[in-house]
Structures are given as C-alpha cells and as structure tokens.
Design an enzyme around this catalytic site. Structure first.
Site, PDB file in Angstrom:
ATOM      1  N   LYS A 187      -0.212  -8.409  11.518  1.00  0.00           N
ATOM      2  CA  LYS A 187      -0.489  -6.965  12.005  1.00  0.00           C
ATOM      3  C   LYS A 187      -0.639  -6.996  13.440  1.00  0.00           C
ATOM      4  CE  LYS A 187      -3.694  -3.196  11.479  1.00  0.00           C
ATOM      5  NZ  LYS A 187      -4.703  -2.527  10.758  1.00  0.00           N
ATOM      6  N   LYS A 212       3.506  -5.337  10.319  1.00  0.00           N
ATOM      7  CA  LYS A 212       3.360  -3.979  10.774  1.00  0.00           C
ATOM      8  C   LYS A 212       2.984  -3.966  12.241  1.00  0.00           C
ATOM      9  CE  LYS A 212      -0.444  -0.919  10.285  1.00  0.00           C
ATOM     10  NZ  LYS A 212      -1.963  -0.627   9.938  1.00  0.00           N
TER      11      LYS A 212
HETATM   12  C1  PBG Z   1      -6.742  -0.160   9.216  1.00  0.00           C
HETATM   13  C2  PBG Z   1      -5.393   0.162   9.347  1.00  0.00           C
HETATM   14  C3  PBG Z   1      -4.554   0.875  10.313  1.00  0.00           C
HETATM   15  C4  PBG Z   1      -3.491   1.561   9.791  1.00  0.00           C
HETATM   16  C5  PBG Z   1      -3.357   0.885   8.705  1.00  0.00           C
HETATM   17  N1  PBG Z   1      -4.614   0.465   8.285  1.00  0.00           N
HETATM   18  C6  PBG Z   1      -4.945   1.169  11.743  1.00  0.00           C
HETATM   19  C7  PBG Z   1      -5.538   0.098  12.699  1.00  0.00           C
HETATM   20  O1  PBG Z   1      -5.574  -0.792  12.411  1.00  0.00           O
HETATM   21  O2  PBG Z   1      -6.082   0.594  13.822  1.00  0.00           O
HETATM   22  C8  PBG Z   1      -2.457   1.946  10.667  1.00  0.00           C
HETATM   23  C9  PBG Z   1      -1.199   2.486   9.988  1.00  0.00           C
HETATM   24  C10 PBG Z   1      -0.321   3.771  10.699  1.00  0.00           C
HETATM   25  O3  PBG Z   1      -0.685   3.854  11.869  1.00  0.00           O
HETATM   26  O4  PBG Z   1       0.083   4.552   9.868  1.00  0.00           O
HETATM   27  N2  PBG Z   1      -7.209   0.288   8.253  1.00  0.00           N
END
Ligand code: PBG
Length: 329
Positions: free
Chosen positions: A202, A255
């Site tokens: 991520k 991601k």
């Molecule tokens: C954290 C989380 C995020 C997203 C999914 N899980 C946000 C982050 O890490 O700031 C982002 C998903 C998206 O942008 O569609 N719980």
C-alpha cells in the site's frame, strides 16, 4: 466491369486479420472481465435511512446499516459477489476504541448483511484511521505511530469483525506484523476459516484524497509516510508481499491500481498468489470529474481501466465502479 487491382505488399504477417470483426476479436481476446472479480466498497455510518452522497465521489454514499443492506443486495443482484466495509463511528478517541466495538457500524453491518443478503461475501477493512480522533492509522505517542501497540488494537478489531461474521478481514494499516497477530488471534478464538486479505503493498498516495472525505479519516497532523510505501519503490513491495504471505495472508493487495500496474504485474508473476488491487477513490474521482465535463466517455474509460488492471495480473478488483461495470457486462 473494370477491376481495380489493389497493390499488395509482400507481407507474411498481417495482424489486422485477427481484428476484422467482433467475432474474431473475441476469439483471440486474452483477458476477460467478469463481475465475479469485483469487490464493492461501502461506507457504513450510524443512524437509519441515511444515504449521504460524497461530494468528491459522485455515485458513492455514506450509508446507514439498513441502506447498506439495500445497496449490497442491489450489487449482488447486479452480479457483484463481494463488498468491503469501512466504518464511520459515532465517537472517535485517541486510541480508536470504536474499532473493536461489537455495536459499531461495521460490526452491525456485517451481521445484517450476512443475515439478509444471501451468499454475499463480506470483507472488512481493518484500520484505526477512521476511529482515532487524530486520524492516524494507529496509536500515537509523541509524533510516532507506535507499531506493536497498534498491532494489538488491530487484532482486536479484526477479531470483532470475525465474531460478527466477516468472511475476510483486510488490514490496511501497513503496521509490521499485523497479519501474524491477526492470524494468531483468529485461530486462537476458533476463526481459522476467516481469511486475511492483506493490503501488502500500500503506497503513500495522493489518490486517497476523496476517501478521506468519505471515511472522515484525514490525519489531523503529519502524514502516513512512516508506514505507507514510497511510490518510488518496487523491490520493497515484493518484500512486503513476501512477509505478509509468510505471516499467513491468503490474498495480497496492491493499492492504488493504475499508477502501480508494474508492481501488480511483478507481484503476480513472482508469487502466483491470489492478488487483489484497489482502484482507489482518487482514480474514480478523476474519471467521474472528466466524464461529467464531457471530456471522456465514462463507460468506455471505466471498462478500459478495469480490463487494464485485470490484464496486469489482478485476480480481483476493489472498485467503486463495481455495480456500473457489472451491469454493463
Ligand atoms: C485506510 C484506508 C484508506 C483507503 C482504504 N483503506 C485510506 C488511507 O490509507 O488513507 C483508501 C481507499 C480509497 O482511496 O479509495 N483505512
């Protein structure tokens, strides 16, 4: 009748032969998109009858549990097999207490969905950022997000999701060791069949902007660079995936999606494991905004985007377009 003879090049290979009509194109098509690879994100909030559209994500809503059930049932009817849940709790505090509250929106939604929508696969996002008053993904001491303490909180949250009936828990926090901790607590409590989908690679991405409006989870100070990955790195993504698989992840995730297709392709090739990718809020918002201005053809770029993600190696795609795409397929 005069016959015009077309000059003929001496070509042995004419790739266009296989593009002459849809029947031929379909015969040689290498990647197919089917709705059964889609996972549909839902934002669950307190209350009843709440359906609040998110400004930067047209067509996406914060939903109370009853509305989430309706939305998930409609998605299932469109052919989408799975949802992933995010929660907007009533109360936030320094340690994100509501994350493991059995009566918080996510846990309540899991119970309702498992009860009311037949055969729907229910996945839950496991993170602290929606639950902490400072918006960070963990427990903060000074200006540090403390890893091992956070992992204990995450494990409790994941357990509460499993107890509620989640099929898969999906830790998105990027703390070290959280997959092992979650696997261990789940197994100890008899949830050895609850799977873990790890947000393994991520990245620290600007493309999460609209999500933070949707989930009300923007950090109040600082950023997420101490735990999310540097966009410049790919070897590191392979290490992250290797570690999460060793700790017991059943599915690994990359991601965001489009800017990281190279990472996705490498991970799929190297490990050959079930691999998910998240087409995130900012990627969705960009397409929606351009489409609303008439600058791009929305259904066309939506399908092109999703097929590109699949082609790069995704077995499953988390996407806000899940229902729209499923209906077109
Ligand atoms: C954290 C989380 C995020 C997203 C999914 N899980 C946000 C982050 O890490 O700031 C982002 C998903 C998206 O942008 O569609 N719980």
């Amino acid at each position: 009748m005069p016959v015009t003879t077309t000059p003929t090049l001496a070509l042995t290979r004419r790739p266009r032969r296989l593009r002459r009509n849809e029947a031929i194109r379909s015969l040689v098509r290498e990647t197919r998109l089917t709705p059964d690879c889609f996972i549909y994100p839902l934002f669950v909030c307190p209350g009843r009858g709440v359906r609040r559209e998110i400004g930067s994500m047209p067509g996406v809503f914060q939903l109370s549990v009853d509305e989430a059930v309706k939305e998930a049932a409609a998605a299932k009817a469109d052919g989408v097999p799975a949802v992933i849940l995010f929660g907007l709790p009533d109360q936030k505090d320094l340690v994100g207490s509501a994350a493991a509250d059995p009566d918080a929106p996510v846990q309540s939604a899991v119970r309702a969905l498992k009860r009311e929508v037949r055969d729907l696969l229910v996945i839950t996002d496991v993170c602290m950022c929606e639950y902490t008053s400072h918006g960070h993904c963990g427990i903060v001491e000074g200006d540090e997000i403390v890893n091992d303490v956070t992992v204990e909180h995450l494990a409790q949250a994941a357990l509460s999701h499993a107890v509620a009936g989640a099929d898969i828990v999906a830790p998105s926090d990027m703390m070290d060791g959280r997959v092992a901790a979650i696997r261990s607590i789940l197994d100890d409590r008899g949830f050895d069949q609850t799977a873990i989908m790890s947000y393994a690679a991520k990245y620290c991405s600007g493309f999460y902007g609209p999500f933070r409006e949707a989930a009300d989870s923007a950090p109040q100070f600082g950023d997420r660079r101490s735990h999310q990955m540097d966009p410049a790195n790919v070897d590191e993504a392979l290490r992250e995936v290797e570690i999460d698989l060793a700790e017991g992840a059943d599915i690994v995730m990359v991601k965001p999606a489009l800017p990281y297709l190279d990472v996705l392709a490498k991970i799929k090739e190297r490990f050959g494991q079930p691999t998910a990718t998240y087409h995130v809020s900012g990627e969705y918002a960009m397409l929606k905004a351009a489409a609303q201005r008439g600058w791009i053809d929305e259904p066309r770029v939506m399908m092109e985007t999703l097929i590109a993600i699949k082609r790069a190696g995704a077995d499953m795609i988390i996407t806000y377009f899940a229902r729209d795409a499923a209906r077109l397929l």
